[in-house]
Design an enzyme around this catalytic site. Sequence first.
Site, PDB file in Angstrom:
ATOM      1  N   LYS A  74      -6.397   2.727   7.257  1.00  0.00           N
ATOM      2  CA  LYS A  74      -7.539   1.905   6.856  1.00  0.00           C
ATOM      3  C   LYS A  74      -8.638   1.950   7.924  1.00  0.00           C
ATOM      4  CE  LYS A  74      -4.625  -0.963   3.929  1.00  0.00           C
ATOM      5  NZ  LYS A  74      -3.846  -2.183   3.677  1.00  0.00           N
TER       6      LYS A  74
ATOM      7  N   GLN B 205      -2.521  -7.627   6.854  1.00  0.00           N
ATOM      8  CA  GLN B 205      -1.547  -6.707   6.268  1.00  0.00           C
ATOM      9  C   GLN B 205      -0.253  -7.456   5.918  1.00  0.00           C
ATOM     10  OE1 GLN B 205      -2.266  -3.540   5.500  1.00  0.00           O
ATOM     11  NE2 GLN B 205      -0.231  -3.072   4.727  1.00  0.00           N
TER      12      GLN B 205
ATOM     13  N   ASP C 175      -8.979  -7.882  -0.102  1.00  0.00           N
ATOM     14  CA  ASP C 175      -7.733  -7.602  -0.824  1.00  0.00           C
ATOM     15  C   ASP C 175      -7.765  -8.174  -2.249  1.00  0.00           C
ATOM     16  OD1 ASP C 175      -5.696  -6.133   0.471  1.00  0.00           O
ATOM     17  OD2 ASP C 175      -5.314  -7.777   1.866  1.00  0.00           O
TER      18      ASP C 175
HETATM   19  N1  GUN Z   1       0.842  -4.462   1.820  1.00  0.00           N
HETATM   20  C1  GUN Z   1       1.061  -3.555   0.841  1.00  0.00           C
HETATM   21  N2  GUN Z   1      -0.060  -3.368   0.110  1.00  0.00           N
HETATM   22  C2  GUN Z   1      -1.003  -4.179   0.643  1.00  0.00           C
HETATM   23  C3  GUN Z   1      -2.372  -4.421   0.327  1.00  0.00           C
HETATM   24  O1  GUN Z   1      -2.952  -3.859  -0.613  1.00  0.00           O
HETATM   25  N3  GUN Z   1      -3.008  -5.317   1.129  1.00  0.00           N
HETATM   26  C4  GUN Z   1      -2.390  -5.963   2.153  1.00  0.00           C
HETATM   27  N4  GUN Z   1      -3.094  -6.835   2.864  1.00  0.00           N
HETATM   28  N5  GUN Z   1      -1.122  -5.766   2.470  1.00  0.00           N
HETATM   29  C5  GUN Z   1      -0.438  -4.866   1.722  1.00  0.00           C
END
Ligand code: GUN
Length: 292
Positions: A53, A97, A120
Site C-alpha cells: 500500500k 490494518q 477502507d
Molecule cells: N485486512 C485484510 N483486508 C483488509 C482491508 O481491506 N483493509 C484493512 N484495513 N485491513 C485488511
Amino acid sequence: MSATVIDGKKIAAEIRAEAKIEAAELIANGTQPCLVVVLVGEDPASKAYVGSKVKACEETGIKSLKITRPSDTSEEALISEIDRLNADGSVHGILVQLPLPKHINEDRITERIDPAKDVDGFHPVNVGKLSIGMDCLTPCTPTGIPEMIVRSGIEISGKHAVVIGRSNIVGKPMMSLLVQKGEKANCTITCCHSGTKDLAHHTKQADILIAAIGVPEFVKADMVKPGATVIDVGINRVDDASVAKGYKLVGDVDYANVEPIAGAITPVPGGVGPMTVAMLMKNTVKAARMLS
Ligand code: GUN
C-alpha cells in the site's frame, strides 16, 4: 474451451494511472493527498500488505505515512493515535490494518475513524450510506470487482451474482454494491455462507460467482455453471515443499479444474489482489477531494 483470464494486474495499473492523474490535479490545486497506514504487531501477511500500500502511494503521487506499533499496544493508545490523525488537516485517509491483536476491539477502532477519512469504507456511517445508495467511501476489495469485470468487456447489469461468504470486508459490501442501480451493478443477488444448504445448487445458478470464503480451492468445477464469470477473492498460503519459501498462494477456487468450464476467471495471484490496492489509491484521492 478455456476461460478468458481477467488480468487484475493490468487493470489495476490502468486504475492507478487514473488515480495518479487525479492526484496531480489535486496537487496542482494545493492539496497533496495523504494516506496514513497503521500497523499493530508483527503479522507477516499484514506487513506485506501494508508495504504494498505504501509503495503504491509513492508511485501514485500520494503522500504516505506508516505508523507501526508493537503488538502489546493498548486500545486506548490506538484510539489516541486515531484521534490525532482525525484532527490533522493534512491527513485525508486513515487505514488501520486488520486483523488487530485480540485485546483490541476492532469495532471500536473502526468507529473511531472519521468517516470522511475512512478509506477502507468500514465505518458504520459508510456502510449505511452504501446500503441506501448514497455516495461514500466503499470497501476497496469489493469495489474493485465490478471494475475488473466491466473493464474486461463483460456486462454485469441484469446478471445473477452469487457471493460465497458474508464477511464485513468483502461479502456484505459486495452484495450492497451489486444490488444498486447502475452499469457496474443492477444484479440479482444471492449470498451463500456456512449456513447455506445445498450450496452447489445456488452456485450453479450464478452468471457471476464471487468466492470469498478463505478456504483453499473450495469452489470445484461441479459448482460452476459453464460460461460463468468466476471471481476468486481468496489468498491462502498452502504448504509446498517444492518451492524455496515452503508455501504457495492459492485462491478459494480450484483454478485448474474450473478454468476450462468458466467463461472468465481471475487468477491468484494477479487477480483481485492488485485491484484492492488500486482502489485504495482511488479512495484516498476521493477522500482528499472531499476534504479539500
Ligand atoms: N485486512 C485484510 N483486508 C483488509 C482491508 O481491506 N483493509 C484493512 N484495513 N485491513 C485488511
